[in-house]
Design a protein around this motif. Structure first.
Motif, mmCIF file in Angstrom:
data_model
loop_
_atom_site.group_PDB
_atom_site.id
_atom_site.type_symbol
_atom_site.label_atom_id
_atom_site.label_comp_id
_atom_site.label_asym_id
_atom_site.label_seq_id
_atom_site.Cartn_x
_atom_site.Cartn_y
_atom_site.Cartn_z
ATOM 1 N N UNK A 40 0.846 -1.191 0.000
ATOM 2 C CA UNK A 40 0.000 0.000 0.000
ATOM 3 C C UNK A 40 0.883 1.243 0.000
ATOM 4 N N UNK A 41 0.500 2.200 -0.848
ATOM 5 C CA UNK A 41 1.288 3.424 -1.047
ATOM 6 C C UNK A 41 2.729 3.039 -1.352
ATOM 7 N N UNK A 42 2.884 2.324 -2.455
ATOM 8 C CA UNK A 42 4.164 1.722 -2.811
ATOM 9 C C UNK A 42 4.974 2.582 -3.766
ATOM 10 N N UNK A 43 6.290 2.453 -3.627
ATOM 11 C CA UNK A 43 7.270 3.060 -4.530
ATOM 12 C C UNK A 43 8.201 1.937 -4.950
ATOM 13 N N UNK A 44 8.308 1.717 -6.269
ATOM 14 C CA UNK A 44 9.097 0.602 -6.780
ATOM 15 C C UNK A 44 10.098 1.139 -7.802
ATOM 16 N N UNK A 45 11.329 0.634 -7.733
ATOM 17 C CA UNK A 45 12.366 0.994 -8.697
ATOM 18 C C UNK A 45 12.800 -0.273 -9.421
ATOM 19 N N UNK A 87 -4.120 5.532 -8.983
ATOM 20 C CA UNK A 87 -3.093 6.573 -9.022
ATOM 21 C C UNK A 87 -1.724 6.019 -9.411
ATOM 22 N N UNK A 88 -1.694 5.249 -10.489
ATOM 23 C CA UNK A 88 -0.454 4.635 -10.969
ATOM 24 C C UNK A 88 0.353 5.667 -11.741
ATOM 25 N N UNK A 89 1.636 5.783 -11.413
ATOM 26 C CA UNK A 89 2.551 6.669 -12.135
ATOM 27 C C UNK A 89 3.826 5.883 -12.423
ATOM 28 N N UNK A 90 4.209 5.860 -13.713
ATOM 29 C CA UNK A 90 5.461 5.235 -14.150
ATOM 30 C C UNK A 90 6.345 6.353 -14.685
ATOM 31 N N UNK A 106 7.990 3.338 -10.266
ATOM 32 C CA UNK A 106 6.548 3.125 -10.173
ATOM 33 C C UNK A 106 6.060 3.626 -8.826
ATOM 34 N N UNK A 107 4.999 4.415 -8.846
ATOM 35 C CA UNK A 107 4.284 4.818 -7.634
ATOM 36 C C UNK A 107 2.827 4.423 -7.843
ATOM 37 N N UNK A 108 2.211 3.833 -6.818
ATOM 38 C CA UNK A 108 0.805 3.444 -6.925
ATOM 39 C C UNK A 108 0.211 3.315 -5.538
ATOM 40 N N UNK A 109 -1.105 3.468 -5.488
ATOM 41 C CA UNK A 109 -1.810 3.301 -4.221
ATOM 42 C C UNK A 109 -1.667 1.864 -3.720
#
Length: 183
Positions: A112-117, A146-149, A127-130
């Motif tokens: 939840x409320x993740x940030x992935x590299x 709220x997905x952002x790549x 990647x940022x997503x709820x």
């Protein structure tokens, strides 16, 4: 002296009959301290590190400030989590989230409320997503809300994300838009 003996015998008989009366007409309730309260975890830990090792290779490592395990649900709940997925002994995917849950019998993780590299090549992909789901068996990420790549020059936004690692395929769906800055 006979008065005390007489009084003692009647007191004993009186208390015996009183105990017998209460035990017959009032069923005692047994309370146990060992019974688990509803909703409480079976185990809890602070400053946790979980490592998946396969054939002497570290596959992934997960750290959390706080973790609980519930045997009933088969889930590990994590707070302040971060992790690394390795490929050929180097960090391939790095992530962190406010909270996460992991399947106790598999390696699937929900963040939840993740940030992935993603470190696929020279330029990382962010990647940022709820909510982000990691299916370790399929090596697939799914993101929702709220997905952002982002890369150095490109930004993709949408509500649903699919990343298939073995196929090196990425798709953003539902209200998707892209921004590209050529330099």
């Amino acid at each position: 002296m006979h008065v005390f003996r007489f009084f003692g015998i009647y007191s004993f008989i009186f208390f015996f009959i009183l105990i017998l009366f209460f035990s017959i007409f009032f069923s005692p309730t047994l309370t146990t301290v060992l019974k688990k309260k509803e909703g409480l975890p079976d185990f809890s830990f602070e400053d946790v590190r979980i490592t998946h090792i396969d054939n002497e290779n570290i596959m992934w490592e997960l750290k959390a400030g706080y973790a609980t395990i519930s045997k009933d649900s088969g889930r590990v709940l994590l707070r302040e989590s971060e992790g690394t997925i390795f490929q050929e002994k180097r960090p391939y995917i790095v992530f962190d989230s406010d909270s996460a849950s992991m399947d106790l019998f598999g390696s699937d993780i929900t963040m939840n409320k993740a940030h992935v590299e993603f470190n696929f090549n020279e330029a990382p992909l962010f990647l940022d997503a709820h909510t982000v789901f990691w299916n370790s068996e399929r090596e697939q990420f799914k993101g929702q809300k709220e997905v952002v790549i982002r890369t150095k020059d490109i930004e993709l936004r949408g509500e649903v994300l699919d990343i298939n690692i073995p196929r090196k395929k990425l798709s953003v769906k539902k209200q998707a838009n892209a921004r590209i800055e050529l330099k």
